[in-house]
Design a protein around this motif. Structure first.
Motif, PDB file in Angstrom:
ATOM      1  N   VAL A  44      45.030  -0.774  22.635  1.00  0.00           N
ATOM      2  CA  VAL A  44      43.908  -0.154  23.332  1.00  0.00           C
ATOM      3  C   VAL A  44      43.975  -0.413  24.829  1.00  0.00           C
ATOM      4  CG1 VAL A  44      41.386  -0.274  23.636  1.00  0.00           C
ATOM      5  CG2 VAL A  44      42.366  -0.135  21.347  1.00  0.00           C
ATOM      6  N   ASP A  45      44.298  -1.662  25.213  1.00  0.00           N
ATOM      7  CA  ASP A  45      44.299  -2.031  26.634  1.00  0.00           C
ATOM      8  C   ASP A  45      45.229  -3.223  26.834  1.00  0.00           C
ATOM      9  OD1 ASP A  45      43.828  -2.729  29.250  1.00  0.00           O
ATOM     10  OD2 ASP A  45      41.647  -2.773  29.069  1.00  0.00           O
ATOM     11  N   VAL A  72      37.280  -4.200  18.750  1.00  0.00           N
ATOM     12  CA  VAL A  72      38.190  -3.336  17.995  1.00  0.00           C
ATOM     13  C   VAL A  72      38.099  -3.746  16.524  1.00  0.00           C
ATOM     14  CG1 VAL A  72      40.599  -2.745  17.594  1.00  0.00           C
ATOM     15  CG2 VAL A  72      39.738  -2.897  19.931  1.00  0.00           C
ATOM     16  N   GLY A  99      36.370   4.940  21.086  1.00  0.00           N
ATOM     17  CA  GLY A  99      37.800   5.179  20.988  1.00  0.00           C
ATOM     18  C   GLY A  99      38.336   4.825  19.624  1.00  0.00           C
ATOM     19  N   GLU A 100      39.584   5.185  19.389  1.00  0.00           N
ATOM     20  CA  GLU A 100      40.268   4.830  18.160  1.00  0.00           C
ATOM     21  C   GLU A 100      41.748   4.627  18.463  1.00  0.00           C
ATOM     22  OE1 GLU A 100      40.235   7.878  15.166  1.00  0.00           O
ATOM     23  OE2 GLU A 100      41.266   9.344  16.425  1.00  0.00           O
ATOM     24  N   THR A 101      42.414   3.908  17.572  1.00  0.00           N
ATOM     25  CA  THR A 101      43.860   3.739  17.678  1.00  0.00           C
ATOM     26  C   THR A 101      44.407   3.460  16.290  1.00  0.00           C
ATOM     27  OG1 THR A 101      45.629   2.645  18.923  1.00  0.00           O
ATOM     28  CG2 THR A 101      43.886   1.234  18.068  1.00  0.00           C
ATOM     29  N   VAL A 198      37.078   1.534  18.403  1.00  0.00           N
ATOM     30  CA  VAL A 198      36.677   0.738  19.566  1.00  0.00           C
ATOM     31  C   VAL A 198      35.182   0.906  19.759  1.00  0.00           C
ATOM     32  CG1 VAL A 198      37.088   0.255  22.004  1.00  0.00           C
ATOM     33  CG2 VAL A 198      38.929   1.218  20.590  1.00  0.00           C
TER      34      VAL A 198
END
Length: 300
Positions: A44-45, A72, A99-101, A198
């Motif tokens: 994500v980051d 997360v 967000g998503e991952t 997220v």
């Protein structure tokens, strides 16, 4: 288990001090350092300060209390399905999905330094990980024992220093705790991936190129209520990518449903579908509008 194993505790304390000192950069995750959720934070980051938390509730509460900016959380796995309890925790948290991952899960069978595969009798890990490797573990003749999370299991076998005890965890966990990798790619299928969401205190601002929307709702207790509630998505050509249900309110007749929709509420087709959903539901709650992550990103 009520705390992290000793080999993980010092690393956890160091990461917590750094994360809590810089809340805007901090992202909470469930598990010990080296967990797949830790890898999701990195995805994500890369510049984020990861905050290890013992439970999903702790990770979510860290965001609610303002200790960190985001969390997360895993929600589903391509082999083992829904992650337990998260479907209930998301609506209760009051947080927004921003967000998503996806993370490609590549399990390793880890032993203590000097251990040999032939001497291993038992294996510990999170129930999700054990379920994703159940055929391979049965083939190896190993007794599976549920544990709090994958990376903590790796730290636990190091603490016990028992060559007959192994763990299912990531390569990162092996590196962090000095484990020996006995078997690589232990998962039962190569497509093994976990989806993570997220969470933040405020919704995502600004335009979203590829929007996805997550909602939770409860239909009216009448015949064909779910069919009618979801019919608007079909008639308006709106794609549903996820549908889950769970009982609520202590009743076996009241069910809540969680859905993922491709698009945003301001899209005309989505707006019409949501209007029909609301008409046939007791209530509808928006959990988040965020950028859709391509599944292929899990292999990157």
């Amino acid at each position: 288990m009520e705390s992290y194993p000793a080999p993980a505790r010092q690393l956890v304390d160091r990461m917590r001090r750094a994360a809590l000192a810089d809340a805007p950069r901090a992202i909470a995750f469930q598990g010990a350092p080296g967990a797949y959720s830790h890898e999701a934070v990195r995805r994500v980051d890369r510049e984020a300060l990861a905050l290890p938390c013992f439970s999903f509730e702790d990770a979510i509460q860290a965001v609610v209390d303002g200790e960190v900016a985001r969390a997360v959380i895993p929600v589903e796995n391509s082999l083992h399905g829904r992650v337990a309890d998260v479907h209930a925790l998301l609506p209760e948290s009051g947080l927004s999905i921003v967000g998503e991952t996806y993370v490609k899960v590549e399990h390793c069978l880890l032993g203590v330094p000097g251990a040999e595969l032939a001497g291993v009798r038992e294996v510990i890990s999170h129930p999700q990980a054990l379920g994703q490797c159940r055929h391979r573990l049965r083939h190896l003749g190993l007794r599976a024992i549920a544990y709090a999370d994958t990376a903590a299991a790796a730290a636990e076998i190091v603490a016990r220093a028992d060559p007959s005890l192994a763990a299912v965890a990531s390569r990162l966990a092996a590196e962090l705790y000095g484990c020996r990798i006995l078997v690589e790619n232990l998962e039962d299928a190569a497509h093994n991936r976990t989806r993570f969401l997220v969470l933040a205190r405020t919704p995502l601002a600004g335009p979203i190129a590829r929007p996805k929307t997550t909602l939770v709702f409860e239909v009216k207790n009448i015949p064909a209520a779910l069919y009618k509630a979801l019919g608007g998505f079909a008639t308006n050509g709106v794609n549903l990518t996820r549908l889950e249900s769970h009982l609520s309110g202590g009743s076996f007749t009241a069910a809540q449903f969680l859905i993922d929709v491709v698009g945003a509420p301001e899209d005309p087709a989505v707006a019409r579908a949501l209007e029909e959903l609301a008409f046939h539901s007791k209530w509808v709650r928006l959990l988040g509008i965020y950028e859709e992550a391509p599944l292929e990103s899990a292999t990157a």
